[in-house]
Motif scaffolding. Structure first.
Motif, PDB file in Angstrom:
ATOM      1  N   ASP B 111      19.660 -33.698  22.097  1.00 32.85           N
ATOM      2  CA  ASP B 111      19.364 -33.202  20.753  1.00 32.85           C
ATOM      3  C   ASP B 111      20.632 -33.220  19.899  1.00 32.85           C
ATOM      4  OD1 ASP B 111      18.134 -32.081  18.615  1.00 32.85           O
ATOM      5  OD2 ASP B 111      18.285 -30.029  19.365  1.00 32.85           O
ATOM      6  N   PHE B 112      20.876 -34.371  19.301  1.00 30.05           N
ATOM      7  CA  PHE B 112      22.082 -34.468  18.475  1.00 30.05           C
ATOM      8  C   PHE B 112      21.858 -35.460  17.343  1.00 30.05           C
ATOM      9  CE2 PHE B 112      22.932 -36.789  22.581  1.00 30.05           C
ATOM     10  CZ  PHE B 112      22.455 -38.011  22.136  1.00 30.05           C
ATOM     11  N   ASP B 113      22.806 -35.558  16.427  1.00 21.74           N
ATOM     12  CA  ASP B 113      22.602 -36.477  15.315  1.00 21.74           C
ATOM     13  C   ASP B 113      23.001 -37.900  15.699  1.00 21.74           C
ATOM     14  OD1 ASP B 113      25.371 -36.911  14.822  1.00 21.74           O
ATOM     15  OD2 ASP B 113      25.436 -34.964  13.820  1.00 21.74           O
ATOM     16  N   GLN B 114      22.699 -38.799  14.784  1.00 23.34           N
ATOM     17  CA  GLN B 114      22.859 -40.217  15.097  1.00 23.34           C
ATOM     18  C   GLN B 114      24.289 -40.621  15.388  1.00 23.34           C
ATOM     19  OE1 GLN B 114      21.392 -43.938  13.224  1.00 23.34           O
ATOM     20  NE2 GLN B 114      19.803 -42.572  12.489  1.00 23.34           N
ATOM     21  N   GLN B 115      25.222 -40.013  14.666  1.00 25.42           N
ATOM     22  CA  GLN B 115      26.621 -40.364  14.889  1.00 25.42           C
ATOM     23  C   GLN B 115      26.999 -40.090  16.342  1.00 25.42           C
ATOM     24  OE1 GLN B 115      28.761 -41.908  12.605  1.00 25.42           O
ATOM     25  NE2 GLN B 115      29.894 -42.158  14.539  1.00 25.42           N
ATOM     26  N   LEU B 117      24.976 -40.059  18.826  1.00 23.20           N
ATOM     27  CA  LEU B 117      24.291 -41.049  19.663  1.00 23.20           C
ATOM     28  C   LEU B 117      25.148 -42.303  19.827  1.00 23.20           C
ATOM     29  CD1 LEU B 117      21.658 -42.038  21.128  1.00 23.20           C
ATOM     30  CD2 LEU B 117      20.972 -42.983  18.934  1.00 23.20           C
TER      31      LEU B 117
END
Lengths: 370, 184
Positions: B111-115, B117
């Motif tokens: 559960d994290f933002d695209q950056q 990822l």
């Protein structure tokens, strides 16, 4: 993990994914159905050719029309492809294949499978195939050579592929002998031979231990024996005999392998076939140091005439699908008569009811045999 | 088994501590350790201090786990006893609980933002942590799967740099594909 969980970061301005290392892009694409992977070419110019790095591509038959209509694009794509390609021929694609194979030859294709249909006119292999030096897996079916008269023989075609390991040829036509020089060849399947081929001969194939299948559908036994003579370290061989005839001349070749395993399938209830099989056994017997295993399958017709020879080296015979018919018994009797050093003969019954009283149970079988 | 500590230095010169067993989840680190070139601190010039703790978190969870369903040896459990091949229901149940727990953990972990990822993907790629690479790449693939090119562009912030003519032509091709490609 659902998409909704992925927070779209408003601060993320750049397009980062497009600049990911190629192996990551390839990894991502390999997880998609091929159609979707290909469709990524529409995203942007950077993505245009990403999908062509997918290591494998198989054109299915259903693609025929779509491929032809967009042939210019297929060419562009094939131009980038360098690993494996399987092209089925649906007839009307033939005109494009020459160009495709040309592209492939420039790209050092390693694996090429051309699946033609037997009913169509044999496909003429383009000359560009001569320059595919990195081929290690080739399957050709119902092909013929172009410009044979000008000295482009199958022989010098195969010698252009020094690292070829797997070769499958089906229904190849050509007026010359099929001579195979392939130092790395490990596996070969030859089937559906056409009679125009004079001979098949293996030279310099030291790694070839188990030719998968050699179907000798037509032609005489001498030719087959000659083929055997070429194997250097074959340990197992499966031969399917078709209708053929027996020649009197024993070919000169030398076979001397220990543990040679011959799986001889005789699939036709025909006296010629059996005489051919015996002929083969005879020659092998003359030439082999040790035949440790010989399978003789299926039914045997009545043997006429007394034994003219004996199989002096044959020690082990396995007969499968024995169902007790009189001809089989005669054959076994015959075989016993000509194998002085036979150590073991195992006879396996045929499973399932064949006719009344057949198959026999073990005891009856034994009684009859005695 | 108490593990030796390994120190990792991020690209921005911050040092992090990790157990050797956990570090072995990374093929790259494993090679460094086994190669015997351990000189106190392992510099990781391609991984920033923003992402390194996240990577370490993954390694801690998966260290000693060779990707199979092998149990992670907990401290205090007699190792010999663990290897005994008696499959009882209790064990199965424990295994199931462990897998469920791992799934839940992964969900939270991812559960994290695209950056993040992308950074994780690159770090996993660089450190050769196969499990983490699979996880992140699969996430990216799931953002493409079943979506139109427009949706994909939106997801990844990709700008279409095709001319309107090229675009139009591609739409034509796509229609053709839909008509004629019978892949799935």
């Amino acid at each position: 993990m659902s998409l909704s969980k992925l927070k779209l970061d408003p601060s993320l301005n750049g397009d980062i994914i497009s600049d990911m290392p190629p192996n990551i892009i390839e990894n991502i694409l390999s997880r998609l159905p091929i159609k979707e992977a290909v469709r990524t070419c529409m995203l942007s110019k950077k993505w245009r050719h990403n999908w062509v790095t997918l290591p494998e591509l198989i054109f299915s038959f259903t693609l025929g029309n779509a491929l032809i209509n967009r042939n210019d694009r297929v060419i562009k794509f094939i131009d980038d492809l360098s690993h494996h390609l399987c092209i089925p021929n649906t007839g009307y694609m033939e005109i494009y294949m020459e160009r495709w194979i040309l592209c492939l030859s420039r790209n050092d294709i390693q694996e090429l499978i051309l699946c033609q249909q037997p009913q169509l006119k044999h496909y003429e292999l383009p000359l560009s195939l001569y320059s595919c030096e990195l081929l290690n897996h080739l399957e050709l079916s119902f092909c013929t050579l172009k410009l044979e008269s000008a000295g482009f023989t199958f022989e010098n075609l195969i010698s252009r592929w020094p690292i070829l390991e797997i070769l499958k040829i089906e229904g190849l036509t050509g007026p010359t002998d099929l001579i195979i020089y392939a130092p790395k060849l490990k596996n070969i399947v030859v089937s559906g031979f056409c009679q125009v081929i004079q001979n098949i001969c293996f030279k310099n194939t030291p790694l070839l231990a188990c030719p998968k299948r050699l179907n000798q559908e037509e032609g005489d036994i001498a030719r087959l024996i000659k083929v055997f003579g070429c194997f250097v370290r074959v340990v197992k061989l499966a031969v399917v005999l078709g209708c053929g005839f027996c020649t009197k001349d024993a070919p000169e070749c030398l076979l001397s392998y220990e543990d040679f395993n011959l799986d001889l399938k005789i699939c036709c209830n025909d006296v010629h076939m059996v005489s051919m099989a015996l002929c083969l056994l005879k020659y092998l017997d003359l030439l082999l140091q040790a035949v440790t295993h010989t399978y003789i399958r299926l039914r045997f017709p009545k043997i006429r005439g007394g034994p003219e020879f004996s199989l002096n080296q044959l020690r082990n015979v396995k007969i499968k699908y024995f169902d007790g018919w009189i001809r089989q018994l005669e054959f076994i009797e015959f075989l016993l008569g000509i194998t002085p050093v036979l150590e073991m003969m195992s006879i396996n019954g045929f499973k399932g009811a064949v006719a009344e009283g057949y198959p026999m149970d073990g005891t009856t079988m034994l009684e009859v045999l005695m | 088994m108490s593990s030796t500590k390994i120190f990792l230095k991020s690209s921005d010169d911050k040092t992090f501590e990790i157990d050797e067993t956990a570090a072995r989840a990374s093929e790259t680190l494993k090679n460094i350790i086994d190669g015997g070139c351990l000189d106190g601190v392992i510099p990781l010039p391609n991984v920033s201090s923003n992402i390194l703790p996240k990577v370490i978190e993954y390694c801690k969870k998966h260290g000693g786990d060779n990707g199979s369903s092998k149990k992670i040896a907990n401290g205090g459990v007699d190792k010999d006893k663990e290897i005994l091949p008696d499959y009882d229901e209790e064990e199965d149940k424990r295994e199931k609980v462990r897998v469920d727990e791992l799934k839940k953990w992964e969900e939270e972990y991812m559960d994290f933002d695209q950056q993040v990822l992308y950074d994780l993907m690159l770090a996993a790629n660089y450190l050769h942590i196969k499990g983490l690479l699979d996880l992140t790449v699969e996430k990216a693939a799931s953002m493409i799967r079943g979506r139109t090119p427009d949706q994909i562009r939106e997801n990844f912030n990709i700008n279409s740099d095709f001319t309107p003519e090229e675009e139009e032509e591609m739409i034509l091709i796509e229609d053709e594909w839909d008509d004629e490609w019978a892949f799935d």
